[in-house]
Design a protein around this motif. Structure first.
Motif, mmCIF file in Angstrom:
data_model
loop_
_atom_site.group_PDB
_atom_site.id
_atom_site.type_symbol
_atom_site.label_atom_id
_atom_site.label_comp_id
_atom_site.label_asym_id
_atom_site.label_seq_id
_atom_site.Cartn_x
_atom_site.Cartn_y
_atom_site.Cartn_z
ATOM 1 N N LEU A 143 -44.655 -30.467 4.715
ATOM 2 C CA LEU A 143 -44.207 -29.181 4.151
ATOM 3 C C LEU A 143 -45.394 -28.246 3.855
ATOM 4 O O LEU A 143 -45.199 -27.127 3.358
ATOM 5 C CB LEU A 143 -43.386 -29.415 2.882
ATOM 6 N N LEU A 173 -26.345 -25.777 -1.590
ATOM 7 C CA LEU A 173 -27.607 -25.030 -1.715
ATOM 8 C C LEU A 173 -27.339 -23.602 -2.172
ATOM 9 O O LEU A 173 -28.093 -23.035 -2.960
ATOM 10 C CB LEU A 173 -28.362 -24.979 -0.380
ATOM 11 N N ARG A 183 -45.700 -26.434 0.394
ATOM 12 C CA ARG A 183 -44.548 -25.754 -0.240
ATOM 13 C C ARG A 183 -43.997 -26.610 -1.375
ATOM 14 O O ARG A 183 -43.387 -26.112 -2.306
ATOM 15 C CB ARG A 183 -43.422 -25.551 0.795
ATOM 16 N N TYR A 184 -44.220 -27.932 -1.290
ATOM 17 C CA TYR A 184 -43.741 -28.840 -2.339
ATOM 18 C C TYR A 184 -44.890 -29.754 -2.773
ATOM 19 O O TYR A 184 -45.572 -30.355 -1.935
ATOM 20 C CB TYR A 184 -42.565 -29.683 -1.821
ATOM 21 N N HIS A 209 -30.735 -22.370 -3.722
ATOM 22 C CA HIS A 209 -31.840 -23.249 -3.321
ATOM 23 C C HIS A 209 -32.363 -22.802 -1.962
ATOM 24 O O HIS A 209 -31.588 -22.425 -1.086
ATOM 25 C CB HIS A 209 -31.365 -24.707 -3.226
ATOM 26 N N GLU A 210 -33.692 -22.884 -1.817
ATOM 27 C CA GLU A 210 -34.277 -22.400 -0.560
ATOM 28 C C GLU A 210 -34.152 -23.416 0.568
ATOM 29 O O GLU A 210 -33.955 -23.071 1.726
ATOM 30 C CB GLU A 210 -35.781 -22.120 -0.760
ATOM 31 N N GLN A 211 -34.324 -24.702 0.215
ATOM 32 C CA GLN A 211 -34.495 -25.688 1.285
ATOM 33 C C GLN A 211 -34.187 -27.100 0.793
ATOM 34 O O GLN A 211 -34.432 -27.418 -0.371
ATOM 35 C CB GLN A 211 -35.973 -25.634 1.736
ATOM 36 N N MET A 212 -33.667 -27.894 1.720
ATOM 37 C CA MET A 212 -33.523 -29.321 1.411
ATOM 38 C C MET A 212 -33.983 -30.105 2.637
ATOM 39 O O MET A 212 -33.631 -29.763 3.753
ATOM 40 C CB MET A 212 -32.076 -29.637 1.093
ATOM 41 N N VAL A 213 -34.791 -31.117 2.390
ATOM 42 C CA VAL A 213 -35.306 -31.911 3.506
ATOM 43 C C VAL A 213 -34.778 -33.328 3.369
ATOM 44 O O VAL A 213 -34.932 -33.952 2.311
ATOM 45 C CB VAL A 213 -36.863 -31.934 3.474
ATOM 46 N N THR A 243 -39.583 -20.666 -4.612
ATOM 47 C CA THR A 243 -41.052 -20.611 -4.527
ATOM 48 C C THR A 243 -41.575 -19.199 -4.809
ATOM 49 O O THR A 243 -42.672 -18.847 -4.389
ATOM 50 C CB THR A 243 -41.546 -21.077 -3.130
ATOM 51 N N HIS A 279 -36.134 -25.483 -4.794
ATOM 52 C CA HIS A 279 -35.227 -24.472 -5.324
ATOM 53 C C HIS A 279 -35.764 -23.059 -5.114
ATOM 54 O O HIS A 279 -35.092 -22.217 -4.541
ATOM 55 C CB HIS A 279 -34.944 -24.712 -6.813
#
Ligand code: NAD
Length: 357
Positions: free
Chosen positions: A106, A7, A109-110, A12-16, A34, A32
């Motif tokens: 989320l 990340l 956000r996505y 990258h901001e976040q991975m779920v 926002t 990646h």
């Protein structure tokens, strides 16, 4: 194995990670950036060789979406999702509705959409659990197939590249080699044919070729010959990774301008190799942004005329990219990345405008 460095390498901001045994769901959502707005990007369904391949694919695609939105002037961020599974055997209503619940968790956000291995029907199941999905059918108030807008964007982008190369954006009489005769290509050939271009086309699928031949005059070549045909413009509209050391050595084109995602196998290195052969390259994520522009329009209440008008902006964007590349002596891909990063920085700066004063 997952590592945080994956990340951190590209911020990258976040991975779920999403797992539900009862629904047979294993999925990854990558966000990646926002800065510009909610992260948007498709959901790909594929049987990856390893989980790590899936992780890397999601991260890479999410980052591309950030750059695509940024350079296209959209107020959206970059994200992507992969569902690990065989799209021919493993699909079910339960799987997509369960995935929809994860997307919903989320809180916007996505925003997801269809991608390779998923379709409008799958997204309708996702839609039953979340409003954060785009690219649904026209019958449900969505934008439907994005290909007409993508193809139009590729067409105007090709004209911009012609303007840079020859000082005129007319494609009349130009020989244009198209790889693929699928959704995007079938709309693209209509525009090119009406402008008086000579079209050379290749596809592995006879049926797709027959459909095109029934409406426009084209010259068909076997798929392996498309890189070496005598043409001024090459338009890859089928697969990723097809511009590489081997194929570049066969090419004698003036311009490459097509819809396929991730055309360059080694990104900057392959782009440099093209520049050394004096081939002008339209960065894929800039010229194929029509699809994203189309779904972005859906978020504001879809109108195809507005989406097409916005896709026309790809002409000016490509002129800016090519001018910057020329001025700075960098590749067109580096120039596009720079424009995208500048816009991200500008908007990030706006967010601090009150706190710093
Ligand atoms: P599609 O599946 O309808 O068409 C792809 C075509 O390529 C098929 O007809 C397939 O038979 C052909 N093909 C596969 N391997 C080939 C080979 N080796 N040589 C020649 N032809 C081959 O896909 P599409 O929707 O037209 O999209 C084309 C490309 O553009 C894809 O890379 C896609 O990711 C990208 N793209 C599409 C959109 C969109 O709006 N559809 C938006 C952005 C990017």
């Amino acid at each position: 194995m997952f590592q945080f460095e994956m990340l951190e390498e590209h911020n990258h901001e976040q991975m779920v990670l999403c797992s539900n045994k009862a629904a047979n769901l294993r999925a990854i959502i990558a966000i990646h950036d926002t800065t510009l707005g909610p992260a948007i990007g498709g959901t790909r369904m594929r049987q990856y060789d390893t989980i790590n391949d899936g992780l890397k694919d999601a991260l890479r695609m999410a980052r591309t979406m950030t750059y695509k939105s940024a350079v296209s002037g959209l107020n959206l961020g970059g994200g992507n999702a992969v569902i690990i599974g065989n799209p021919k055997k493993d699909k079910s209503e339960k799987l997509f509705r369960t995935f929809g619940k994860y997307v919903d968790s989320l809180g916007g956000r996505y925003i997801t959409a269809e991608d390779v291995g998923t379709n409008v029907r799958d997204m309708e199941f996702v839609r039953m659990e979340t409003k954060y999905v785009a690219g649904i059918s026209k019958a449900l108030g969505g934008s439907g197939d994005p290909s007409p807008v993508t193809a139009y964007g590729v067409y105007v982008g090709m004209k911009a590249m012609a303007k840079k190369r020859w000082g005129s954006d007319s494609l009349r009489g130009k020989k244009i080699a198209i790889q693929g005769a699928g959704n995007v290509a079938s709309y693209l050939v209509e525009h090119l044919y009406h402008e008086g271009a000579q079209i050379i086309i290749a596809d592995k699928n006879e049926y797709k070729l027959k459909k095109i031949v029934s409406s426009v005059k084209v010259h068909i070549v076997p798929p392996e010959e498309i890189y070496s045909v005598d043409a001024e413009i090459f338009s890859p509209c089928a697969l990723g990774g097809i511009i590489n050391e081997e194929t570049i050595s066969e090419m004698n084109f003036d311009i490459i301008a097509g819809s396929a995602n991730n055309q360059l196998r080694k990104e900057i290195a392959d782009c440099k190799a093209l520049a050394e052969k004096d081939i002008l390259y339209a960065p894929d994520y800039v010229i194929n942004a029509g699809g994203l522009i189309n779904v972005a329009n859906e978020l504001e209440g879809y109108r195809q005329d507005r989406a097409l008008r916005q896709a026309e902006g790809i002409y000016d964007t490509l002129i800016r990219v090519m001018n910057l590349a020329e001025m700075e002596g960098i590749t067109s891909l580096e120039a596009a990345n720079r424009l995208a990063e500048e816009r991200l920085q500008m908007v990030a700066g706006l967010k601090n405008i009150y706190t710093n004063s």
